[in-house]
Design an enzyme around this catalytic site. Sequence first.
Site, PDB file in Angstrom:
ATOM      1  N   TYR A  28      26.162 -21.740  22.838  1.00 36.77           N
ATOM      2  CA  TYR A  28      24.725 -21.981  22.779  1.00 36.77           C
ATOM      3  C   TYR A  28      24.087 -22.341  24.113  1.00 36.77           C
ATOM      4  O   TYR A  28      22.869 -22.507  24.188  1.00 36.77           O
ATOM      5  CB  TYR A  28      24.430 -23.079  21.757  1.00 36.77           C
ATOM      6  CG  TYR A  28      24.973 -22.731  20.391  1.00 36.77           C
ATOM      7  CD1 TYR A  28      24.363 -21.758  19.609  1.00 36.77           C
ATOM      8  CD2 TYR A  28      26.130 -23.345  19.900  1.00 36.77           C
ATOM      9  CE1 TYR A  28      24.875 -21.416  18.365  1.00 36.77           C
ATOM     10  CE2 TYR A  28      26.645 -23.008  18.661  1.00 36.77           C
ATOM     11  CZ  TYR A  28      26.015 -22.042  17.904  1.00 36.77           C
ATOM     12  OH  TYR A  28      26.515 -21.704  16.684  1.00 36.77           O
ATOM     13  N   ASN A  80      15.199 -16.935  14.862  1.00 41.09           N
ATOM     14  CA  ASN A  80      16.617 -17.274  14.908  1.00 41.09           C
ATOM     15  C   ASN A  80      16.818 -18.254  13.763  1.00 41.09           C
ATOM     16  O   ASN A  80      16.581 -19.447  13.917  1.00 41.09           O
ATOM     17  CB  ASN A  80      17.006 -17.906  16.249  1.00 41.09           C
ATOM     18  CG  ASN A  80      18.485 -18.243  16.302  1.00 41.09           C
ATOM     19  OD1 ASN A  80      19.159 -18.329  15.284  1.00 41.09           O
ATOM     20  ND2 ASN A  80      18.992 -18.471  17.497  1.00 41.09           N
ATOM     21  N   HIS A  86      23.067 -15.788   7.625  1.00 41.97           N
ATOM     22  CA  HIS A  86      24.244 -15.222   6.976  1.00 41.97           C
ATOM     23  C   HIS A  86      24.220 -15.275   5.456  1.00 41.97           C
ATOM     24  O   HIS A  86      25.026 -14.610   4.821  1.00 41.97           O
ATOM     25  CB  HIS A  86      25.489 -15.940   7.508  1.00 41.97           C
ATOM     26  CG  HIS A  86      25.461 -16.096   8.991  1.00 41.97           C
ATOM     27  ND1 HIS A  86      25.491 -15.010   9.854  1.00 41.97           N
ATOM     28  CD2 HIS A  86      25.329 -17.202   9.774  1.00 41.97           C
ATOM     29  CE1 HIS A  86      25.414 -15.458  11.105  1.00 41.97           C
ATOM     30  NE2 HIS A  86      25.312 -16.775  11.076  1.00 41.97           N
ATOM     31  N   ASP A  93      13.695 -13.009   1.882  1.00 40.66           N
ATOM     32  CA  ASP A  93      12.551 -12.572   1.072  1.00 40.66           C
ATOM     33  C   ASP A  93      11.230 -12.992   1.701  1.00 40.66           C
ATOM     34  O   ASP A  93      10.247 -12.244   1.649  1.00 40.66           O
ATOM     35  CB  ASP A  93      12.658 -13.122  -0.347  1.00 40.66           C
ATOM     36  CG  ASP A  93      13.716 -12.423  -1.177  1.00 40.66           C
ATOM     37  OD1 ASP A  93      14.275 -11.397  -0.727  1.00 40.66           O
ATOM     38  OD2 ASP A  93      14.006 -12.918  -2.293  1.00 40.66           O
ATOM     39  N   HIS A 106      19.878 -14.280  18.398  1.00 45.28           N
ATOM     40  CA  HIS A 106      20.923 -15.308  18.323  1.00 45.28           C
ATOM     41  C   HIS A 106      21.423 -15.580  19.729  1.00 45.28           C
ATOM     42  O   HIS A 106      21.677 -14.637  20.496  1.00 45.28           O
ATOM     43  CB  HIS A 106      22.080 -14.844  17.431  1.00 45.28           C
ATOM     44  CG  HIS A 106      21.634 -14.535  16.051  1.00 45.28           C
ATOM     45  ND1 HIS A 106      21.416 -15.530  15.111  1.00 45.28           N
ATOM     46  CD2 HIS A 106      21.317 -13.365  15.452  1.00 45.28           C
ATOM     47  CE1 HIS A 106      20.999 -14.962  13.982  1.00 45.28           C
ATOM     48  NE2 HIS A 106      20.917 -13.659  14.172  1.00 45.28           N
ATOM     49  N   SER A 108      24.314 -16.908  20.544  1.00 49.67           N
ATOM     50  CA  SER A 108      25.731 -16.557  20.639  1.00 49.67           C
ATOM     51  C   SER A 108      25.961 -15.132  20.147  1.00 49.67           C
ATOM     52  O   SER A 108      25.120 -14.541  19.455  1.00 49.67           O
ATOM     53  CB  SER A 108      26.588 -17.540  19.831  1.00 49.67           C
ATOM     54  OG  SER A 108      26.395 -17.353  18.448  1.00 49.67           O
ATOM     55  N   ARG A 117      30.090 -15.240  10.197  1.00 52.09           N
ATOM     56  CA  ARG A 117      28.895 -15.156  11.040  1.00 52.09           C
ATOM     57  C   ARG A 117      28.487 -13.711  11.323  1.00 52.09           C
ATOM     58  O   ARG A 117      27.401 -13.460  11.836  1.00 52.09           O
ATOM     59  CB  ARG A 117      29.126 -15.853  12.382  1.00 52.09           C
ATOM     60  CG  ARG A 117      29.228 -17.342  12.291  1.00 52.09           C
ATOM     61  CD  ARG A 117      29.265 -17.924  13.693  1.00 52.09           C
ATOM     62  NE  ARG A 117      29.750 -19.277  13.694  1.00 52.09           N
ATOM     63  CZ  ARG A 117      28.979 -20.353  13.584  1.00 52.09           C
ATOM     64  NH1 ARG A 117      27.677 -20.217  13.457  1.00 52.09           N
ATOM     65  NH2 ARG A 117      29.507 -21.554  13.604  1.00 52.09           N
TER      66      ARG A 117
END
Length: 163
Positions: A28, A80, A86, A93, A106, A108, A117
Site C-alpha cells: 500500500y 477503490n 471481492h 449494485d 487498487h 496493490s 483478492r
Amino acid sequence: MAARSMRHLALVHGVNLDMLGRRPREHYGTLTLAELEERVARYGRDRGFAVGTFQTNHEGVMVEHLHHLAGSDIDALIVNPGAWTHYSYAVRDALELIAAPIAEVHLSAIDEREEWRRRSVIADLATVRVAGKGLEGYFEAVDELAREVAAGRAPRRPEPNDD
C-alpha cells in the site's frame, strides 16, 4: 473568453483505506489517505476536474453515498472499495446506478496476491481498471477518465431488471 467549467470527479474509498500509512508498505505504500486524496485532487484539477473525496468503513454508508452520487451530476468516478471489491454485491449494485464512467483502482497488485483478492465483483462495471501502481495508478485513472469525458462517450447505463 469564458472560463471553462470544471468537470466533477468523485474519488471514493472503502473499508480500511483510512489506515493507509499504517498498512503493509509493500502493498500500500507510505502515503496516508489524506495525502493520497490531496495529490489526486491536485492532479485532477490540473486536468479540469473538481475532485470530491469520500471514505467509509461502513458498507451501508458506502451504498448510500453511491446512491447520492447516482443522483448527482458527476462526470466520472474513481473507486477503490478495498475488500468490498471481492464480495460486496451491495456496493456493486449501487455502482451499477452510476451513469458516469467508473475507474476501479487498487494500490496493490490484487491479481498477484491471495487467491480471494483476485476476484472483483465490480470489474464489469469499470471503464478503467488499474492495480498495483500505487499513487500512479490513480493518476492513470484520472487521465483515462478525462479522455472518456472529453470524447463525449455516452456513459454506460444499467438495464432495468426485475430483481
